[in-house]
Design a protein around this motif. Structure first.
Motif, short mmCIF file in Angstrom:
data_model
loop_
_atom_site.label_atom_id
_atom_site.label_comp_id
_atom_site.label_asym_id
_atom_site.label_seq_id
_atom_site.Cartn_x
_atom_site.Cartn_y
_atom_site.Cartn_z
N UNK A 57 -6.12 -4.11 9.83
CA UNK A 57 -6.92 -4.48 8.66
C UNK A 57 -7.14 -3.27 7.74
N UNK A 58 -7.18 -2.08 8.34
CA UNK A 58 -7.32 -0.86 7.53
C UNK A 58 -6.08 -0.68 6.65
N UNK A 59 -4.91 -0.92 7.26
CA UNK A 59 -3.67 -0.86 6.49
C UNK A 59 -3.67 -1.92 5.39
N UNK A 60 -4.20 -3.09 5.71
CA UNK A 60 -4.28 -4.16 4.72
C UNK A 60 -5.15 -3.78 3.54
N UNK A 61 -6.28 -3.15 3.82
CA UNK A 61 -7.17 -2.71 2.74
C UNK A 61 -6.47 -1.67 1.87
N UNK A 62 -5.79 -0.72 2.52
CA UNK A 62 -5.05 0.30 1.77
C UNK A 62 -3.95 -0.35 0.93
N UNK A 63 -3.28 -1.35 1.50
CA UNK A 63 -2.20 -2.05 0.79
C UNK A 63 -2.73 -2.73 -0.47
N UNK A 64 -3.90 -3.33 -0.37
CA UNK A 64 -4.50 -4.01 -1.53
C UNK A 64 -4.82 -3.00 -2.63
N UNK A 65 -5.43 -1.89 -2.26
CA UNK A 65 -5.81 -0.87 -3.24
C UNK A 65 -4.58 -0.26 -3.91
N UNK A 66 -3.59 0.11 -3.10
CA UNK A 66 -2.38 0.72 -3.64
C UNK A 66 -1.63 -0.27 -4.53
N UNK A 67 -1.61 -1.53 -4.13
CA UNK A 67 -0.95 -2.56 -4.93
C UNK A 67 -1.53 -2.62 -6.34
N UNK A 68 -2.85 -2.66 -6.42
CA UNK A 68 -3.49 -2.75 -7.74
C UNK A 68 -3.23 -1.49 -8.57
N UNK A 69 -3.30 -0.34 -7.93
CA UNK A 69 -3.09 0.93 -8.66
C UNK A 69 -1.65 1.03 -9.16
N UNK A 70 -0.70 0.85 -8.26
CA UNK A 70 0.71 1.02 -8.63
C UNK A 70 1.17 0.00 -9.66
#
Length: 205
Positions: A119-132
């Motif tokens: 779930x930590x990876x999932x949270x990071x994935x969501x944040x990076x997705x929006x930024x990138x």
């Protein structure tokens, strides 16, 4: 504390088969969602615009300093890889839940709880997705400023569209899963309360 374990701990949730059907339904829906994300991400990671290159300045202000351009193709490739790994691990986690339901082996429950770190990876994935995707570089290479939104050499239009779709999935899917989990928790609480009341009545008798 007991109710908290009853709502979070897999062995507690499946004790006496009180929540067995609820757990199965919850993780079946989650598994379908994870499979969809994994397959779709793999499709765009290895099937679309794999050879396309696109670079752009961070804020779009200075196009003369090519040495400072950001490699958006690599960024998009990285975020797709992150989402692919996240989805794959989540599928495995759901599989461990079903294995525990079927075989009642502690190793499956332990594996499930270890993989909740995903779930930590999932949270990071969501944040990076929006930024990138929504920084200027992501918008530029996704063709947001092109007159027509179609595959164009030197851009990553198809991947850009998919990432927007992934953003929509995150918010809509997150809302749906929150509703599902809330319903499961309410049902679990009612069953827990009924169990406690039945125990008290039996004790008094």
């Amino acid at each position: 504390m007991e109710y908290l374990l009853y709502g979070i701990s897999l062995p507690h949730r499946l004790a006496n088969n009180v929540q067995k059907d609820l757990v199965f339904k919850q993780f079946f829906i989650q598994l379908l969602s994870s499979i969809a994300v994994t397959v779709a991400t793999a499709t765009y990671l290895w099937g679309y615009e794999t050879e396309n290159k696109c670079e752009a300045p961070f804020d779009g202000a200075d196009w003369n300093r090519r040495s400072e351009y950001i490699d958006v193709a690599k960024r998009f490739r990285d975020i797709l890889k992150i989402w692919f790994v996240f989805g794959l691990i989540d599928c495995l986690r759901c599989g461990l839940v079903f294995a525990y339901i079927l075989y009642d082996k502690a190793i499956y429950a332990i594996g499930y709880h270890v993989l909740t770190l995903n779930d930590i990876l999932g949270l990071a994935a969501v944040l990076i997705l929006h930024v990138y995707r929504f920084q200027f570089t992501g918008k530029w290479c996704s063709g947001d400023f092109l007159p027509e939104s179609k595959a164009t050499e030197g851009f990553l239009v198809e991947r850009g569209k998919f990432l927007v779709g992934l953003v929509i999935y995150v918010w809509v899917g997150g809302f749906v899963m929150a509703c599902v989990y809330s319903c499961v928790m309410v049902a679990a609480y009612r069953r827990y309360a009924d169990k406690q009341n039945a125990s008290q009545i039996q004790y008094k008798v």
